[in-house]
Design a protein around this motif. Sequence first.
Motif, PDB file in Angstrom:
ATOM      1  N   ASP A   1      12.708   8.968 -41.851  1.00  0.00           N
ATOM      2  CA  ASP A   1      11.442   8.654 -41.217  1.00  0.00           C
ATOM      3  C   ASP A   1      10.399   8.075 -41.880  1.00  0.00           C
ATOM      4  O   ASP A   1       9.761   7.177 -41.202  1.00  0.00           O
ATOM      5  N   TYR A   2      10.039   8.423 -43.045  1.00  0.00           N
ATOM      6  CA  TYR A   2       9.166   8.028 -43.711  1.00  0.00           C
ATOM      7  C   TYR A   2       9.370   6.471 -44.262  1.00  0.00           C
ATOM      8  O   TYR A   2       8.693   5.449 -43.915  1.00  0.00           O
ATOM      9  N   ARG A   3      10.688   6.179 -44.513  1.00  0.00           N
ATOM     10  CA  ARG A   3      11.041   4.902 -44.946  1.00  0.00           C
ATOM     11  C   ARG A   3      10.711   3.847 -43.465  1.00  0.00           C
ATOM     12  O   ARG A   3      10.165   2.807 -43.787  1.00  0.00           O
ATOM     13  N   ALA A   4      11.043   4.292 -42.442  1.00  0.00           N
ATOM     14  CA  ALA A   4      10.869   3.685 -41.388  1.00  0.00           C
ATOM     15  C   ALA A   4       9.388   3.424 -40.908  1.00  0.00           C
ATOM     16  O   ALA A   4       9.249   2.251 -40.664  1.00  0.00           O
ATOM     17  N   ALA A   5       8.387   4.405 -41.229  1.00  0.00           N
ATOM     18  CA  ALA A   5       7.065   4.303 -40.904  1.00  0.00           C
ATOM     19  C   ALA A   5       6.266   3.344 -42.254  1.00  0.00           C
ATOM     20  O   ALA A   5       5.078   3.142 -41.942  1.00  0.00           O
ATOM     21  N   PHE A   6       6.954   3.547 -43.285  1.00  0.00           N
ATOM     22  CA  PHE A   6       6.227   3.134 -44.580  1.00  0.00           C
ATOM     23  C   PHE A   6       5.448   1.771 -44.395  1.00  0.00           C
ATOM     24  O   PHE A   6       4.414   1.660 -44.860  1.00  0.00           O
ATOM     25  N   PRO A   7       6.316   0.653 -43.941  1.00  0.00           N
ATOM     26  CA  PRO A   7       5.659  -0.717 -43.856  1.00  0.00           C
ATOM     27  C   PRO A   7       4.255  -0.799 -43.295  1.00  0.00           C
ATOM     28  O   PRO A   7       3.380  -1.573 -43.390  1.00  0.00           O
ATOM     29  N   THR A   8       4.383   0.098 -42.258  1.00  0.00           N
ATOM     30  CA  THR A   8       2.839   0.234 -41.483  1.00  0.00           C
ATOM     31  C   THR A   8       1.595   0.477 -42.544  1.00  0.00           C
ATOM     32  O   THR A   8       0.547  -0.233 -42.204  1.00  0.00           O
ATOM     33  N   LEU A   9       1.943   0.959 -43.809  1.00  0.00           N
ATOM     34  CA  LEU A   9       0.629   1.262 -44.405  1.00  0.00           C
ATOM     35  C   LEU A   9       0.522   0.108 -45.282  1.00  0.00           C
ATOM     36  O   LEU A   9      -0.639  -0.040 -45.718  1.00  0.00           O
ATOM     37  N   GLY A  10       1.134  -1.102 -45.306  1.00  0.00           N
ATOM     38  CA  GLY A  10       0.847  -2.335 -45.867  1.00  0.00           C
ATOM     39  C   GLY A  10       1.437  -2.371 -47.248  1.00  0.00           C
ATOM     40  O   GLY A  10       2.319  -1.279 -47.747  1.00  0.00           O
ATOM     41  N   PRO A  11       1.255  -3.388 -47.923  1.00  0.00           N
ATOM     42  CA  PRO A  11       1.960  -3.708 -49.216  1.00  0.00           C
ATOM     43  C   PRO A  11       1.479  -3.137 -50.564  1.00  0.00           C
ATOM     44  O   PRO A  11       0.189  -2.313 -50.535  1.00  0.00           O
ATOM     45  N   GLY A  12       2.213  -2.868 -51.638  1.00  0.00           N
ATOM     46  CA  GLY A  12       1.737  -2.441 -52.942  1.00  0.00           C
ATOM     47  C   GLY A  12       1.863  -0.642 -53.124  1.00  0.00           C
ATOM     48  O   GLY A  12       1.455  -0.461 -54.039  1.00  0.00           O
ATOM     49  N   LEU A  13       2.481  -0.196 -52.143  1.00  0.00           N
ATOM     50  CA  LEU A  13       2.618   1.168 -52.200  1.00  0.00           C
ATOM     51  C   LEU A  13       4.144   1.730 -52.565  1.00  0.00           C
ATOM     52  O   LEU A  13       4.941   0.851 -52.669  1.00  0.00           O
ATOM     53  N   ARG A  14       4.116   2.868 -53.114  1.00  0.00           N
ATOM     54  CA  ARG A  14       5.422   3.325 -53.467  1.00  0.00           C
ATOM     55  C   ARG A  14       5.819   4.537 -52.699  1.00  0.00           C
ATOM     56  O   ARG A  14       4.974   5.353 -52.548  1.00  0.00           O
ATOM     57  N   LEU A  15       6.922   4.641 -52.151  1.00  0.00           N
ATOM     58  CA  LEU A  15       7.432   5.884 -51.722  1.00  0.00           C
ATOM     59  C   LEU A  15       8.405   6.491 -52.606  1.00  0.00           C
ATOM     60  O   LEU A  15       9.551   6.010 -53.053  1.00  0.00           O
ATOM     61  N   ILE A  16       8.215   7.783 -53.075  1.00  0.00           N
ATOM     62  CA  ILE A  16       8.802   8.536 -54.103  1.00  0.00           C
ATOM     63  C   ILE A  16       9.285   9.868 -53.595  1.00  0.00           C
ATOM     64  O   ILE A  16       8.398  10.937 -53.840  1.00  0.00           O
ATOM     65  N   PRO A  17      10.347  10.088 -53.531  1.00  0.00           N
ATOM     66  CA  PRO A  17      10.890  11.325 -53.196  1.00  0.00           C
ATOM     67  C   PRO A  17      11.394  12.147 -54.550  1.00  0.00           C
ATOM     68  O   PRO A  17      11.368  11.448 -55.243  1.00  0.00           O
ATOM     69  N   SER A  18      11.144  13.401 -54.371  1.00  0.00           N
ATOM     70  CA  SER A  18      11.317  14.319 -55.353  1.00  0.00           C
ATOM     71  C   SER A  18      12.872  14.207 -55.823  1.00  0.00           C
ATOM     72  O   SER A  18      13.859  13.766 -54.854  1.00  0.00           O
ATOM     73  N   PRO A  19      13.260  14.225 -57.101  1.00  0.00           N
ATOM     74  CA  PRO A  19      14.467  13.912 -57.596  1.00  0.00           C
ATOM     75  C   PRO A  19      15.752  15.061 -56.937  1.00  0.00           C
ATOM     76  O   PRO A  19      15.313  16.108 -56.424  1.00  0.00           O
ATOM     77  N   LEU A  20      16.746  14.566 -57.165  1.00  0.00           N
ATOM     78  CA  LEU A  20      18.007  15.219 -56.540  1.00  0.00           C
ATOM     79  C   LEU A  20      17.922  15.315 -55.044  1.00  0.00           C
ATOM     80  O   LEU A  20      18.768  15.337 -54.128  1.00  0.00           O
ATOM     81  N   ALA A  21      16.954  16.314 -54.344  1.00  0.00           N
ATOM     82  CA  ALA A  21      16.900  16.386 -53.124  1.00  0.00           C
ATOM     83  C   ALA A  21      15.106  15.883 -52.578  1.00  0.00           C
ATOM     84  O   ALA A  21      14.396  16.469 -53.457  1.00  0.00           O
ATOM     85  N   PRO A  22      15.104  15.466 -51.431  1.00  0.00           N
ATOM     86  CA  PRO A  22      13.819  15.183 -50.966  1.00  0.00           C
ATOM     87  C   PRO A  22      12.879  16.227 -50.545  1.00  0.00           C
ATOM     88  O   PRO A  22      12.248  16.202 -49.645  1.00  0.00           O
TER      89      PRO A  22
END
Length: 291
Positions: free
Chosen positions: A216-237
């Motif tokens: 869900d986050y990845r699908a909406a993420f481009p709406t924020l614009g360029p230059g950002l990072r989406l970082i889930p916690s390791p092993l499990a989000p």
Amino acid sequence: MPDLRLLSHFAREIFSRQRPQRIPEPVLLMDDPAQVEAFARAGREDGVIGQIYLLHSVQLCGLIRPGDRVIDLACGPATQLAQVARLNPQASFLGIDLAPAMLADARRHIAAQGLANVELAAGDMTDLRGIADASADVVMSTFALHHLPDTAALARCFGEIRRVLKPGGRVYLADFGRLRRDATMRFMSHRFADLQGPLFTTDFHNSLRAAFSLEDYRAAFPTLGPGLRLIPSPLAPFMVIIRSPAVQRVPQSARAEMRRLWQALPRFQRMDFEELRHAYKTRLHFIPGIR
């Protein structure tokens, strides 16, 4: 020593094929006075999740410059907002929230902290019509996105963030990610149940069930614009961070206050802070130490 039970749950998350349905919280607008009080108490500097707010503050201080205007979406009882505002006294802050009881608690907390650089207002994070285009240097939000009813609302929120940010503005959003196994959600929410009380434990469990998935986050993420990072916690989000790259080192004045806050935490929370900080160390993300 790492919590072996936690590692065991996360290992099962990796191989699980379960995909539980997102279940929005029974009360999307947290306005019950008892809920507000339980949430605020857990997050204060001596609360059971105080180390999590400190972890976010460390990262936010790398994004906020003197003179910046910072907007905190769904600020709740202003736990995160007050801490970041105290660490960045030369920036100005606006906290918005829809819930009157949350805003009332936030006003009491801001007044008790003696913070003159914070304003509060009623507002909807999916409709920031009262905030002008390109007027914010930084937009932040912690543990609020899961209150949105659906992915369409998440996309509207991200679109509003992009609208109000100045060119070159910075973003820091952190919230839960939806886990696959109900057993893991229950373990995470009940891990410190004896310290956080039954009402907060129930709300914590409901929040995990209401969280958006990484997809869900990845699908909406481009709406924020360029230059950002989406970082889930390791092993499990369990936690998902969306952020801009740091623009500065954490100022020495803020580091001294952070060190005081860290030293005031109980030992198990200091250990949890360090485990999370080291777990997030990747090529793309680094959380500074404060000891």
